[in-house]
Design an enzyme around this catalytic site. Sequence first.
Site, PDB file in Angstrom:
ATOM      1  N   HIS A   5      -8.029  -7.959  61.180  1.00 18.57           N
ATOM      2  CA  HIS A   5      -7.169  -7.095  61.986  1.00 18.57           C
ATOM      3  C   HIS A   5      -5.723  -7.558  62.071  1.00 18.57           C
ATOM      4  O   HIS A   5      -4.875  -6.831  62.589  1.00 18.57           O
ATOM      5  CB  HIS A   5      -7.742  -6.988  63.405  1.00 18.57           C
ATOM      6  CG  HIS A   5      -9.197  -6.619  63.424  1.00 18.57           C
ATOM      7  ND1 HIS A   5     -10.191  -7.562  63.556  1.00 18.57           N
ATOM      8  CD2 HIS A   5      -9.815  -5.421  63.294  1.00 18.57           C
ATOM      9  CE1 HIS A   5     -11.372  -6.960  63.523  1.00 18.57           C
ATOM     10  NE2 HIS A   5     -11.172  -5.671  63.363  1.00 18.57           N
ATOM     11  N   ARG A  25       5.761   0.118  71.684  1.00 22.02           N
ATOM     12  CA  ARG A  25       6.406  -0.586  72.790  1.00 22.02           C
ATOM     13  C   ARG A  25       6.629  -2.055  72.422  1.00 22.02           C
ATOM     14  O   ARG A  25       7.620  -2.660  72.829  1.00 22.02           O
ATOM     15  CB  ARG A  25       5.561  -0.468  74.060  1.00 22.02           C
ATOM     16  CG  ARG A  25       6.254  -0.977  75.303  1.00 22.02           C
ATOM     17  CD  ARG A  25       5.568  -0.490  76.557  1.00 22.02           C
ATOM     18  NE  ARG A  25       5.908   0.894  76.864  1.00 22.02           N
ATOM     19  CZ  ARG A  25       5.417   1.568  77.897  1.00 22.02           C
ATOM     20  NH1 ARG A  25       4.561   0.989  78.716  1.00 22.02           N
ATOM     21  NH2 ARG A  25       5.778   2.815  78.109  1.00 22.02           N
ATOM     22  N   ARG A  44      -3.495  -1.525  60.579  1.00 21.89           N
ATOM     23  CA  ARG A  44      -3.878  -0.398  61.437  1.00 21.89           C
ATOM     24  C   ARG A  44      -2.737   0.071  62.333  1.00 21.89           C
ATOM     25  O   ARG A  44      -2.964   0.690  63.374  1.00 21.89           O
ATOM     26  CB  ARG A  44      -5.103  -0.748  62.300  1.00 21.89           C
ATOM     27  CG  ARG A  44      -6.368  -1.021  61.508  1.00 21.89           C
ATOM     28  CD  ARG A  44      -7.491  -1.528  62.398  1.00 21.89           C
ATOM     29  NE  ARG A  44      -8.708  -1.738  61.636  1.00 21.89           N
ATOM     30  CZ  ARG A  44      -9.781  -0.957  61.690  1.00 21.89           C
ATOM     31  NH1 ARG A  44      -9.778   0.113  62.464  1.00 21.89           N
ATOM     32  NH2 ARG A  44     -10.845  -1.227  60.973  1.00 21.89           N
ATOM     33  N   GLU A 180      -5.957  -0.284  85.579  1.00 22.43           N
ATOM     34  CA  GLU A 180      -5.567  -0.248  84.172  1.00 22.43           C
ATOM     35  C   GLU A 180      -6.842  -0.418  83.346  1.00 22.43           C
ATOM     36  O   GLU A 180      -7.912  -0.124  83.843  1.00 22.43           O
ATOM     37  CB  GLU A 180      -4.479  -1.289  83.867  1.00 22.43           C
ATOM     38  CG  GLU A 180      -4.726  -2.690  84.407  1.00 22.43           C
ATOM     39  CD  GLU A 180      -5.591  -3.518  83.479  1.00 22.43           C
ATOM     40  OE1 GLU A 180      -5.067  -4.040  82.486  1.00 22.43           O
ATOM     41  OE2 GLU A 180      -6.804  -3.676  83.766  1.00 22.43           O
ATOM     42  N   ASP A 205       2.113   5.748  87.787  1.00 21.55           N
ATOM     43  CA  ASP A 205       1.659   6.964  88.473  1.00 21.55           C
ATOM     44  C   ASP A 205       0.824   6.567  89.683  1.00 21.55           C
ATOM     45  O   ASP A 205       0.312   5.446  89.750  1.00 21.55           O
ATOM     46  CB  ASP A 205       0.842   7.858  87.530  1.00 21.55           C
ATOM     47  CG  ASP A 205      -0.399   7.158  87.008  1.00 21.55           C
ATOM     48  OD1 ASP A 205      -1.490   7.455  87.507  1.00 21.55           O
ATOM     49  OD2 ASP A 205      -0.279   6.307  86.102  1.00 21.55           O
TER      50      ASP A 205
END
Length: 239
Positions: A5, A25, A44, A180, A205
Amino acid sequence: MATPHINAEMGDFADVVLMPGDPLRAKHIAETFLEDVREVNNVRGMLGFTGTYKGRKISVMGHGMGIPSCSIYTKELITDFGVKKIIRVGSCGAVREDVKLRDVVIGMGACTDSKVNRLRFKDHDFAAIADFGMVRNAVDAAKALGVDARVGNIFSADLFYTPDPSMFDVMEKYGILGVEMEAAGIYGVAAEFGAKALTICTVSDHIRTHEQTTAAERQTTFNDMIKIALESVLLGDKE
């Protein structure tokens, strides 16, 4: 040596890696805050970069969404690339009235509805906590930057679209600062492989009031969070 990966070599990553969920980000952080930046991973599309902050070598890389994704990347960074500290920098949703939009939350501990840490810990409860020194340095960095950061427990959810909203009542009762999807997994991986980890989030939010930050507000607060993370690394070097 490259893993399935991460197509990097030993030495490509710094010993400290900042990890947002979104690889774009990560690119923004590298381009905005670091100098002498070079790309060290693109497998990826999970972009990773290494550069310097005030002369200190630091890496930044995305970890994707959810505990399974972030666990793969954090495990490989620690065991295959010599990373010692992981700082997740992301967003969270608030469930308490006294936690407001744009607040910065330092996740001292992470509750979860995931079973990953029970799988690690012989089906017993594992206290998924951040490294104390990293928490302290983040708090001190926030104070120095004039940011009133909140410190406490967060909740790492397996489902973004929950079928049981009543769980938010339980979270509020138990003082959860934000929801989260990764911290508990990252803390578990760090404990398993002898590394240190911390999660810093901004409230994007409010789950109760349905308030949301604008893109501009998210960016401003996000930058505060990144500065806290970076300055905390420098404080850690002085210990």
